[in-house]
Structure formats: structure tokens, C-alpha cells
Scaffold this motif. Structure first.
Motif, PDB file in Angstrom:
ATOM      1  N   LYS A  43     -19.415 -22.281  19.871  1.00 42.06           N
ATOM      2  CA  LYS A  43     -20.784 -21.893  19.563  1.00 42.06           C
ATOM      3  C   LYS A  43     -21.665 -22.569  20.600  1.00 42.06           C
ATOM      4  CE  LYS A  43     -23.709 -21.194  15.550  1.00 42.06           C
ATOM      5  NZ  LYS A  43     -23.857 -21.460  14.113  1.00 42.06           N
ATOM      6  N   TYR A  45     -25.468 -23.128  22.239  1.00 34.74           N
ATOM      7  CA  TYR A  45     -26.892 -23.113  21.920  1.00 34.74           C
ATOM      8  C   TYR A  45     -27.704 -23.158  23.216  1.00 34.74           C
ATOM      9  CZ  TYR A  45     -25.279 -24.421  17.265  1.00 34.74           C
ATOM     10  OH  TYR A  45     -24.648 -24.448  16.052  1.00 34.74           O
ATOM     11  N   VAL A  51     -28.146 -18.123  20.448  1.00 34.67           N
ATOM     12  CA  VAL A  51     -26.859 -18.748  20.143  1.00 34.67           C
ATOM     13  C   VAL A  51     -25.764 -17.763  20.503  1.00 34.67           C
ATOM     14  CG1 VAL A  51     -25.419 -19.702  18.316  1.00 34.67           C
ATOM     15  CG2 VAL A  51     -27.873 -20.109  18.289  1.00 34.67           C
ATOM     16  N   LEU A  53     -21.459 -16.949  20.600  1.00 37.23           N
ATOM     17  CA  LEU A  53     -20.158 -17.270  20.014  1.00 37.23           C
ATOM     18  C   LEU A  53     -19.060 -16.793  20.949  1.00 37.23           C
ATOM     19  CD1 LEU A  53     -20.847 -16.124  16.362  1.00 37.23           C
ATOM     20  CD2 LEU A  53     -20.860 -18.451  17.238  1.00 37.23           C
TER      21      LEU A  53
END
Length: 76
Positions: A43, A45, A51, A53
């Protein structure tokens, strides 16, 4: 009176997401255990609230992904 100059047009544009200013601020890893396979999820940021994945692939471990974290932080 309404100005029709390029500068006044720029003031009306939504610039909340400027790709050139996007930077990775953190990366977290979660390891999946107990499934038919072993995998690590990532993940990522950013400073703009986006965000992402992903997954660690090709047999690499979560430890390897965390070793690369220092190279990713601050990158676009």
C-alpha cells in the motif's frame, strides 16, 4: 468586471492533483499467509492523498519490498 487573461483563467482551474508534484510518502506491506500461496501486498501513500495498491511478485518477499522503501520515498 471580468478579466479574460491567461492568469485569470489559471485561477479557475482545479489544481488539487498536480502530477509533477506527486511524491510517495509511505509504503506499508501486509503478508498473506495460509492461502495456497504466499504473497505480500503493498500500500503506497502520496502527499496528495492518493493511495495505490500492489503486490510483491516473482517470489520476492515482504522483507525485500521494505528494503526498497527508502529508494521509493520522495519519488514521483
Amino acid at each position: 468586471m471580468n478579466e479574460n487573461t491567461p492568469d485569470s483563467a489559471l485561477n479557475r482551474i482545479n489544481t488539487n492533483s498536480k502530477p509533477s508534484e506527486l511524491r510517495i510518502t509511505d509504503m506499508r506491506v501486509a503478508e498473506i499467509v495460509g492461502a495456497p500461496f504466499r504473497s505480500a501486498l503493498l500500500k503506497i501513500y502520496t502527499n496528495q492523498g492518493i493511495v495505490g495498491l500492489g503486490e510483491v511478485r516473482d517470489g520476492a518477499s515482504a522483507t525485500y519490498a521494505l528494503m526498497l522503501k527508502s529508494r521509493l520515498l520522495g519519488e514521483n
